[in-house]
Design a protein around this motif. Sequence first.
Motif, PDB file in Angstrom:
ATOM      1  N   TYR B 137       0.855  -1.184   0.000  1.00  0.00           N
ATOM      2  CA  TYR B 137       0.000   0.000   0.000  1.00  0.00           C
ATOM      3  C   TYR B 137       0.890   1.232   0.000  1.00  0.00           C
ATOM      4  O   TYR B 137       2.056   1.161   0.382  1.00  0.00           O
ATOM      5  CB  TYR B 137      -0.907   0.002   1.237  1.00  0.00           C
ATOM      6  N   GLY B 138       0.322   2.376  -0.407  1.00  0.00           N
ATOM      7  CA  GLY B 138       1.107   3.605  -0.419  1.00  0.00           C
ATOM      8  C   GLY B 138       1.440   4.054   0.992  1.00  0.00           C
ATOM      9  O   GLY B 138       0.562   4.129   1.850  1.00  0.00           O
ATOM     10  N   ALA B 139       2.726   4.347   1.228  1.00  0.00           N
ATOM     11  CA  ALA B 139       3.138   4.765   2.569  1.00  0.00           C
ATOM     12  C   ALA B 139       2.453   6.071   2.960  1.00  0.00           C
ATOM     13  O   ALA B 139       2.084   6.267   4.117  1.00  0.00           O
ATOM     14  CB  ALA B 139       4.655   4.925   2.625  1.00  0.00           C
ATOM     15  N   ASN B 140       2.239   6.972   1.952  1.00  0.00           N
ATOM     16  CA  ASN B 140       1.607   8.249   2.291  1.00  0.00           C
ATOM     17  C   ASN B 140       0.172   8.061   2.774  1.00  0.00           C
ATOM     18  O   ASN B 140      -0.291   8.718   3.687  1.00  0.00           O
ATOM     19  CB  ASN B 140       1.677   9.223   1.104  1.00  0.00           C
ATOM     20  N   ARG B 141      -0.540   7.104   2.156  1.00  0.00           N
ATOM     21  CA  ARG B 141      -1.902   6.825   2.597  1.00  0.00           C
ATOM     22  C   ARG B 141      -1.908   6.204   3.992  1.00  0.00           C
ATOM     23  O   ARG B 141      -2.753   6.510   4.827  1.00  0.00           O
ATOM     24  CB  ARG B 141      -2.598   5.885   1.620  1.00  0.00           C
ATOM     25  N   ALA B 142      -0.940   5.315   4.239  1.00  0.00           N
ATOM     26  CA  ALA B 142      -0.879   4.660   5.542  1.00  0.00           C
ATOM     27  C   ALA B 142      -0.594   5.687   6.641  1.00  0.00           C
ATOM     28  O   ALA B 142      -1.226   5.675   7.703  1.00  0.00           O
ATOM     29  CB  ALA B 142       0.187   3.578   5.525  1.00  0.00           C
ATOM     30  N   ILE B 143       0.352   6.597   6.365  1.00  0.00           N
ATOM     31  CA  ILE B 143       0.681   7.617   7.361  1.00  0.00           C
ATOM     32  C   ILE B 143      -0.516   8.512   7.631  1.00  0.00           C
ATOM     33  O   ILE B 143      -0.853   8.825   8.777  1.00  0.00           O
ATOM     34  CB  ILE B 143       1.868   8.466   6.877  1.00  0.00           C
ATOM     35  N   SER B 144      -1.176   8.886   6.535  1.00  0.00           N
ATOM     36  CA  SER B 144      -2.328   9.753   6.683  1.00  0.00           C
ATOM     37  C   SER B 144      -3.430   9.054   7.473  1.00  0.00           C
ATOM     38  O   SER B 144      -4.128   9.677   8.273  1.00  0.00           O
ATOM     39  CB  SER B 144      -2.775  10.180   5.289  1.00  0.00           C
ATOM     40  N   PHE B 145      -3.560   7.741   7.278  1.00  0.00           N
ATOM     41  CA  PHE B 145      -4.544   6.981   8.060  1.00  0.00           C
ATOM     42  C   PHE B 145      -4.182   7.002   9.542  1.00  0.00           C
ATOM     43  O   PHE B 145      -5.028   7.246  10.410  1.00  0.00           O
ATOM     44  CB  PHE B 145      -4.624   5.536   7.555  1.00  0.00           C
ATOM     45  N   ALA B 146      -2.897   6.787   9.808  1.00  0.00           N
ATOM     46  CA  ALA B 146      -2.451   6.808  11.206  1.00  0.00           C
ATOM     47  C   ALA B 146      -2.741   8.168  11.839  1.00  0.00           C
ATOM     48  O   ALA B 146      -3.210   8.247  12.985  1.00  0.00           O
ATOM     49  CB  ALA B 146      -0.954   6.493  11.275  1.00  0.00           C
ATOM     50  N   MET B 147      -2.495   9.228  11.086  1.00  0.00           N
ATOM     51  CA  MET B 147      -2.765  10.563  11.607  1.00  0.00           C
ATOM     52  C   MET B 147      -4.262  10.761  11.841  1.00  0.00           C
ATOM     53  O   MET B 147      -4.671  11.395  12.819  1.00  0.00           O
ATOM     54  CB  MET B 147      -2.259  11.637  10.636  1.00  0.00           C
ATOM     55  N   VAL B 149      -6.340   8.467  12.663  1.00  0.00           N
ATOM     56  CA  VAL B 149      -6.654   7.757  13.899  1.00  0.00           C
ATOM     57  C   VAL B 149      -6.279   8.609  15.103  1.00  0.00           C
ATOM     58  O   VAL B 149      -7.059   8.763  16.058  1.00  0.00           O
ATOM     59  CB  VAL B 149      -5.909   6.394  13.946  1.00  0.00           C
ATOM     60  N   VAL B 150      -5.078   9.201  15.055  1.00  0.00           N
ATOM     61  CA  VAL B 150      -4.615  10.029  16.170  1.00  0.00           C
ATOM     62  C   VAL B 150      -5.563  11.215  16.379  1.00  0.00           C
ATOM     63  O   VAL B 150      -6.017  11.488  17.499  1.00  0.00           O
ATOM     64  CB  VAL B 150      -3.179  10.536  15.901  1.00  0.00           C
ATOM     65  N   ILE B 151      -5.878  11.918  15.284  1.00  0.00           N
ATOM     66  CA  ILE B 151      -6.706  13.121  15.397  1.00  0.00           C
ATOM     67  C   ILE B 151      -8.105  12.772  15.908  1.00  0.00           C
ATOM     68  O   ILE B 151      -8.618  13.390  16.852  1.00  0.00           O
ATOM     69  CB  ILE B 151      -6.800  13.841  14.029  1.00  0.00           C
ATOM     70  N   CYS B 152      -8.730  11.750  15.294  1.00  0.00           N
ATOM     71  CA  CYS B 152     -10.082  11.380  15.713  1.00  0.00           C
ATOM     72  C   CYS B 152     -10.081  10.876  17.149  1.00  0.00           C
ATOM     73  O   CYS B 152     -10.973  11.213  17.931  1.00  0.00           O
ATOM     74  CB  CYS B 152     -10.649  10.308  14.789  1.00  0.00           C
ATOM     75  N   GLY B 153      -9.057  10.092  17.514  1.00  0.00           N
ATOM     76  CA  GLY B 153      -8.968   9.577  18.871  1.00  0.00           C
ATOM     77  C   GLY B 153      -8.845  10.713  19.870  1.00  0.00           C
ATOM     78  O   GLY B 153      -9.548  10.763  20.890  1.00  0.00           O
ATOM     79  N   ALA B 154      -7.957  11.662  19.557  1.00  0.00           N
ATOM     80  CA  ALA B 154      -7.744  12.783  20.461  1.00  0.00           C
ATOM     81  C   ALA B 154      -9.031  13.584  20.623  1.00  0.00           C
ATOM     82  O   ALA B 154      -9.415  13.964  21.729  1.00  0.00           O
ATOM     83  CB  ALA B 154      -6.626  13.677  19.919  1.00  0.00           C
ATOM     84  N   LEU B 155      -9.722  13.819  19.492  1.00  0.00           N
ATOM     85  CA  LEU B 155     -10.979  14.573  19.555  1.00  0.00           C
ATOM     86  C   LEU B 155     -11.999  13.845  20.417  1.00  0.00           C
ATOM     87  O   LEU B 155     -12.697  14.446  21.233  1.00  0.00           O
ATOM     88  CB  LEU B 155     -11.548  14.756  18.144  1.00  0.00           C
ATOM     89  N   TYR B 156     -12.079  12.525  20.212  1.00  0.00           N
ATOM     90  CA  TYR B 156     -13.062  11.742  20.935  1.00  0.00           C
ATOM     91  C   TYR B 156     -12.812  11.809  22.435  1.00  0.00           C
ATOM     92  O   TYR B 156     -13.721  12.052  23.234  1.00  0.00           O
ATOM     93  CB  TYR B 156     -13.031  10.294  20.446  1.00  0.00           C
ATOM     94  N   ILE B 157     -11.543  11.605  22.807  1.00  0.00           N
ATOM     95  CA  ILE B 157     -11.207  11.641  24.235  1.00  0.00           C
ATOM     96  C   ILE B 157     -11.458  13.032  24.809  1.00  0.00           C
ATOM     97  O   ILE B 157     -12.048  13.194  25.877  1.00  0.00           O
ATOM     98  CB  ILE B 157      -9.734  11.224  24.438  1.00  0.00           C
ATOM     99  N   TRP B 158     -11.049  14.033  24.056  1.00  0.00           N
ATOM    100  CA  TRP B 158     -11.202  15.411  24.529  1.00  0.00           C
ATOM    101  C   TRP B 158     -12.681  15.754  24.735  1.00  0.00           C
ATOM    102  O   TRP B 158     -13.069  16.322  25.753  1.00  0.00           O
ATOM    103  CB  TRP B 158     -10.565  16.359  23.512  1.00  0.00           C
ATOM    104  N   LEU B 159     -13.506  15.341  23.797  1.00  0.00           N
ATOM    105  CA  LEU B 159     -14.939  15.651  23.893  1.00  0.00           C
ATOM    106  C   LEU B 159     -15.609  14.891  25.028  1.00  0.00           C
ATOM    107  O   LEU B 159     -16.611  15.335  25.576  1.00  0.00           O
ATOM    108  CB  LEU B 159     -15.646  15.320  22.575  1.00  0.00           C
ATOM    109  N   ASN B 160     -15.073  13.732  25.386  1.00  0.00           N
ATOM    110  CA  ASN B 160     -15.724  12.929  26.405  1.00  0.00           C
ATOM    111  C   ASN B 160     -15.122  13.065  27.791  1.00  0.00           C
ATOM    112  O   ASN B 160     -15.723  12.663  28.779  1.00  0.00           O
ATOM    113  CB  ASN B 160     -15.699  11.449  25.996  1.00  0.00           C
ATOM    114  N   ARG B 161     -13.893  13.601  27.886  1.00  0.00           N
ATOM    115  CA  ARG B 161     -13.240  13.648  29.180  1.00  0.00           C
ATOM    116  C   ARG B 161     -13.072  15.068  29.711  1.00  0.00           C
ATOM    117  O   ARG B 161     -13.261  15.320  30.881  1.00  0.00           O
ATOM    118  CB  ARG B 161     -11.848  12.989  29.099  1.00  0.00           C
ATOM    119  N   SER B 162     -12.698  16.008  28.818  1.00  0.00           N
ATOM    120  CA  SER B 162     -12.350  17.343  29.322  1.00  0.00           C
ATOM    121  C   SER B 162     -13.610  18.163  29.583  1.00  0.00           C
ATOM    122  O   SER B 162     -14.682  17.891  29.033  1.00  0.00           O
ATOM    123  CB  SER B 162     -11.454  18.066  28.311  1.00  0.00           C
ATOM    124  N   ARG B 163     -13.450  19.179  30.395  1.00  0.00           N
ATOM    125  CA  ARG B 163     -14.584  20.021  30.727  1.00  0.00           C
ATOM    126  C   ARG B 163     -15.082  20.778  29.492  1.00  0.00           C
ATOM    127  O   ARG B 163     -16.280  20.817  29.209  1.00  0.00           O
ATOM    128  CB  ARG B 163     -14.151  21.018  31.814  1.00  0.00           C
TER     129      ARG B 163
END
Lengths: 399, 288
Positions: B137-147, B149-163
Amino acid sequence: MNRRPFLKLTSAIAIAAALTGTAAAADTIRIGAVAPRTGPLAGGATVTQWPSIELWVHQVNEAGGLNVDGEMMLIELIEYDDQTNPGETIRAVQRLATQDNAHFIIAPYGTGLNLAAAPLFDRYGYPQIAVSAITDQQGALAEQFPNMFFTLGTTTALASDLVDVLEGMRDAGDLGNRVAMVNVADAFGIELATAARPLFEEAGFEIVYDTSYPLGTQDLSPVINGAAAAEPDAFVAWSYPPDTFGLTEQAMIAGLDVDAFYTAVATPFPGYGARFGPAAEGVLGAGGVNPDSEAFQAYAAAHLEVTGAEPDYWASATTYASLEILAQSIEAVGLDRAEVSDYLREATFETILGPISFDENNSNAAFWTVGQWQGGVFRGVASRDRDGAVPVILKDGWE
Amino acid sequence: MEILITGLLLGGTYALIAMGLNLQYGVARIMNLANGEILVAGGYVAFIAYTAAQLSPLLTIFIVAPLAFGINWLIYRIMLQPLVTRAKNRGQLETDSILATFGLSFIGVGLMLSFFGGDYFSYSFMAVPVELLGNSYGANRAISFAMAVVICGALYIWLNRSRAGLSIRAIATAPASARLVGIDVKRLSALAFALGGAVTAVGGALISTYLTLDASTGVVFTLKALIIVIMGGVGDVRGTIVAALLLGVLETTVATLIDPGLTLAAAYVMFLGILLFRPQGLFGKKTT
């Protein structure tokens, strides 16, 4: 609201406009240009159409203008963005003809937009020297619109010359018999694929993969993987700019191992060579030029100097040639549009591509059809009646 | 397996496209039709940084994010806040914001045309194969997928945990009541809008590593984002992620097993199906 000052103001503006209008009419030739600045075809028009117009106007005015019946007249360019929307193209042509009183209008960009504008060019009696309008209907169109001219070739010529090039490679023992062919699901891609299919079969090729994909597809890996699974010897894509880049990149990633790799529009763009660098070596594409000709080199140098960008290796030079043709016609017979159209039918023009004349179908019979990236330059490898074609080379991996 | 991974990678791209719009529409209640232009602008910055200074897009996003955040915050404060203040109900705000941001998208295209020209911008970044479970698979697509995941994960945690995140979700659920419990709706709406813009621009920077963009392509992304946000349910991060991944896998499955020509049709069939059977979106709550 007090109406009088308002009326005074508008009439003052109207008079001022009329005065400047007549003043301008005395010593400039008004040339209209309508092409996409925005919308799906804007990327192509920005590389191919607009810079050549800018360069031509710059050069003509730099030289003092065009000689019309002994008087030197400067060019005044009136530009419209048609947003890649045929309705806007039509509106802009109408406006140029009826309100701006343009002496001549440069043909629009793209097959569809040229066809959309043809009835208006015809109704108002403007010659339409179309460049990026590739179709097999040129004879019928010229009959319907006698002042429409074609410079860049036909669909069948593009397809059949590619088949000839591949056939030549096969007969030399360099290429196998298996062809994977894909096309963008748009008028251009469908027409070319339809034209190419029987030609490949007649030439004895086996089409092992044949599919289309929608315009604007964001992931082309299923297309390339499908083609790779069919183990082709040659890969042919009737593609548009974004997918030309996408298919090439995906072919590199998937390591698509073919001896001939062809993508259509945008392969001759300098941006293609810049993006893929050495990996572009051996990639075949639509069009081509003779980059060694002095005329092309002088044109490319001026293009870079005036517009800050390089011309592409196909339709850019033809666009410029179409403007040379217009200029030579005006200098020969003056600003009468009917006389210019008659002159276009009869004369032979000296252009940066070599001599151009129009046949009984209003078509230029000498044009480039297939080119290839060789040593960082996109060179013509097949043409109709053009000099300077170089032998084709095999695609040797993506390193 | 190959289909699944290719589909998930594409889904990651779609999540990047749609996540920002979800924040802007779900929380700030602004149906931002200039979303695609922000995305393309992010891609432009990455392109220029890469071609002029050989700066990796993975570093450029740290410039793009605060820049886009600031610009979007200003857009909200100057242009959209008055609309929010004067709107009598949600319907009116939606109409007004659609019209305003529609105009904004033209301004965006015009600005990009005058600054960068209309040429395609594309560059090669990590266009090398990576091996995953026997396929490449294209490395650029894989990296972008990983990013993604990071961005969506961070948003999810932030929306559910922080004030702040919880307050933002409160606004998304009930904007009128949120004010009653002491939430600064104005400030947090601006924050959500700006954050959405930043996420979109970062997505654009990542996407530019493998898609060819030009000044006019924004509208394509706006439409895709709109479909995904509506499918997933307005204002729900999980919904957007699931819808994006589903769409990616569906399109790839159809392209590989049936015909690449049918991907668009398949996507719209899925969209239609969801609209018919779950009009509020996969994770959306029924309006009361």
